[in-house]
Design a protein around this motif. Structure first.
Motif, PDB file in Angstrom:
ATOM      1  N   HIS A 288       0.240  -6.226 -18.796  1.00 21.05           N
ATOM      2  CA  HIS A 288      -0.473  -4.728 -17.982  1.00 21.05           C
ATOM      3  C   HIS A 288      -1.438  -4.915 -16.990  1.00 21.05           C
ATOM      4  N   LEU A 289      -2.306  -5.808 -17.032  1.00 18.71           N
ATOM      5  CA  LEU A 289      -3.196  -6.150 -15.720  1.00 18.71           C
ATOM      6  C   LEU A 289      -2.545  -6.153 -14.438  1.00 18.71           C
ATOM      7  N   MET A 290      -1.608  -6.926 -14.547  1.00 21.37           N
ATOM      8  CA  MET A 290      -0.846  -7.821 -13.314  1.00 21.37           C
ATOM      9  C   MET A 290       0.112  -6.145 -12.871  1.00 21.37           C
ATOM     10  N   ARG A 291       0.599  -5.443 -13.838  1.00 21.70           N
ATOM     11  CA  ARG A 291       1.382  -4.349 -13.348  1.00 21.70           C
ATOM     12  C   ARG A 291       0.265  -3.382 -12.700  1.00 21.70           C
TER      13      ARG A 291
ATOM     14  N   ALA B 256      -1.399  -6.510  -4.757  1.00 24.36           N
ATOM     15  CA  ALA B 256      -0.438  -7.786  -5.097  1.00 24.36           C
ATOM     16  C   ALA B 256      -0.486  -8.557  -3.746  1.00 24.36           C
ATOM     17  N   ASN B 257      -0.229  -9.857  -4.199  1.00 24.90           N
ATOM     18  CA  ASN B 257      -0.653 -10.969  -3.214  1.00 24.90           C
ATOM     19  C   ASN B 257       0.184 -10.858  -1.911  1.00 24.90           C
ATOM     20  N   VAL B 258      -0.587 -10.754  -0.805  1.00 25.80           N
ATOM     21  CA  VAL B 258       0.087 -10.811   0.408  1.00 25.80           C
ATOM     22  C   VAL B 258      -0.576 -12.061   1.387  1.00 25.80           C
TER      23      VAL B 258
ATOM     24  N   ARG C  40       0.836  -1.178  -0.007  1.00 22.14           N
ATOM     25  CA  ARG C  40      -0.157  -0.173  -0.047  1.00 22.14           C
ATOM     26  C   ARG C  40       0.922   1.245   0.019  1.00 22.14           C
ATOM     27  N   ALA C  41       2.105   1.145   0.776  1.00 22.21           N
ATOM     28  CA  ALA C  41       2.873   2.275   0.525  1.00 22.21           C
ATOM     29  C   ALA C  41       3.708   2.438  -0.674  1.00 22.21           C
ATOM     30  N   ARG C  42       3.305   1.710  -1.550  1.00 25.10           N
ATOM     31  CA  ARG C  42       4.078   1.750  -2.924  1.00 25.10           C
ATOM     32  C   ARG C  42       2.862   2.023  -3.924  1.00 25.10           C
ATOM     33  N   ALA C  43       1.775   1.970  -3.543  1.00 19.99           N
ATOM     34  CA  ALA C  43       0.605   2.350  -4.252  1.00 19.99           C
ATOM     35  C   ALA C  43       0.726   3.489  -5.065  1.00 19.99           C
ATOM     36  N   CYS C  44       0.399   3.784  -6.627  1.00 24.21           N
ATOM     37  CA  CYS C  44       0.385   4.796  -7.114  1.00 24.21           C
ATOM     38  C   CYS C  44      -0.882   5.589  -7.208  1.00 24.21           C
TER      39      CYS C  44
ATOM     40  N   ALA D 202      -6.500 -13.223  -2.480  1.00 19.21           N
ATOM     41  CA  ALA D 202      -7.542 -13.251  -1.446  1.00 19.21           C
ATOM     42  C   ALA D 202      -8.886 -13.707  -1.580  1.00 19.21           C
ATOM     43  N   PRO D 203      -9.471 -14.664  -0.721  1.00 23.30           N
ATOM     44  CA  PRO D 203     -10.677 -15.025  -0.792  1.00 23.30           C
ATOM     45  C   PRO D 203     -11.865 -13.895  -0.687  1.00 23.30           C
ATOM     46  N   MET D 204     -12.713 -14.044  -1.704  1.00 20.11           N
ATOM     47  CA  MET D 204     -13.755 -12.636  -1.608  1.00 20.11           C
ATOM     48  C   MET D 204     -15.053 -13.324  -1.883  1.00 20.11           C
ATOM     49  N   GLY D 205     -16.157 -12.903  -0.933  1.00 19.39           N
ATOM     50  CA  GLY D 205     -17.308 -13.481  -0.776  1.00 19.39           C
ATOM     51  C   GLY D 205     -18.284 -13.210  -1.870  1.00 19.39           C
ATOM     52  N   GLU D 206     -19.330 -14.220  -2.003  1.00 19.66           N
ATOM     53  CA  GLU D 206     -20.417 -13.682  -3.065  1.00 19.66           C
ATOM     54  C   GLU D 206     -21.301 -12.573  -2.121  1.00 19.66           C
TER      55      GLU D 206
END
Length: 272
Positions: free
Chosen positions: A183-186, A194-196, A17-21, A147-151
């Motif tokens: 491009h999506l992953m970037r 990104a995966n934490v 999050r600190a690196r987010a643009c 991360a698991p995401m609910g319906e």
């Protein structure tokens, strides 16, 4: 007693999050817009709002007098302190999402409003399926990546578990166009998403896995311009702190008119 296994690595999440643009936080701004739209339909003035936000700059100066609260496991909000709490697009990384909502509920005054946004289960389903297929084909195994995401129904049920009245959950789907999976992953990294996962692989993913996933993605989920499409699903949760002034459902059997009369039809009894 055994401690529950943590879903998220907090240190890695804070780094990401600190690196987010700022330019990549369009989903945070979209979630903010959905909340502001719903606030515009509420006929009530709020005097003591709070906003739980991983990216405070997205909310700065948007709601007069709002207290911006860091998104941590233990929220810095006191019982009965607020008449409105917003939880902004971070529940998917919470080790205890129900606990987050309960803390928000406890901080509300009677008839206070909770508005929360979260990623729904359709988010990045294309990327998840392509990475899984490629990893199985290349390595014979599968590692945790998203991360698991609910319906929407599951997330709506969290409001009731948190003790909120008049719960409502609705979904907003966004289709975003990209030139390629790369491009999506970037963009995902630039969002701070990104995966934490605590159980994630701590070594780089094989290049062959990513290359194959990009090929599968381009073939399976193309757009009309030679690129790809990615789905993001936003779930908007609305609930109120219980109060005697709120509407309550009628008791079963208390209706004063028959449904058959309202529909102008005959009522037929079913056989025992």
């Amino acid at each position: 007693m055994n401690q529950p296994i943590a879903l998220t690595d907090p240190a890695a999440l804070a780094r990401n999050r600190a690196r987010a643009c700022d330019d990549a936080l369009f989903l945070q701004r979209t979630a903010r817009g959905e909340i502001e739209d719903r606030l515009g339909m509420v006929n009530k003035a709020f005097q003591a709002p709070a906003i739980v936000a991983a990216f405070p700059r997205v909310w700065r100066d948007r709601i007069d007098g709002a207290k911006i609260v860091p998104e941590t496991e233990t929220l810095t909000i006191s019982p009965g302190e607020h008449d409105m709490v917003i939880h902004s697009l971070g529940l998917h990384w919470a080790n205890d999402p129900v606990g987050q909502l309960i803390q928000c509920r406890r901080s509300l005054r009677p008839d206070g409003l909770l508005l929360a946004t979260a990623f729904g289960g359709q988010t990045l389903h294309e990327l998840r399926s392509c990475l899984a297929e490629a990893e199985i084909a290349e390595t014979g195994g599968l590692s945790p990546r998203v991360a698991p995401m609910g319906e929407v129904r599951d997330l709506g049920a969290l409001l009731q578990r948190a003790g909120l009245a008049l719960p409502v959950a609705d979904a907003v789907k966004l289709s975003v166009q990209y030139k390629s999976m790369w491009h999506l992953m970037r963009d995902v990294r630039a969002m701070g998403e990104a995966n934490v996962l605590a159980t994630r692989l701590r070594t780089p993913t094989r290049r062959s896995v990513l290359t194959k996933a990009a090929e599968i993605y381009a073939q399976t989920f193309p757009n009309d311009t030679g690129g790809i499409v990615a789905t993001f699903e936003l779930i908007v949760l609305t609930g109120w702190a219980p109060d005697e002034s709120q509407q309550k459902p009628l008791r079963p059997g208390s209706a004063q008119a028959r449904l058959a009369d309202a529909l102008r039809t005959d009522e037929t009894s079913l056989p025992d």
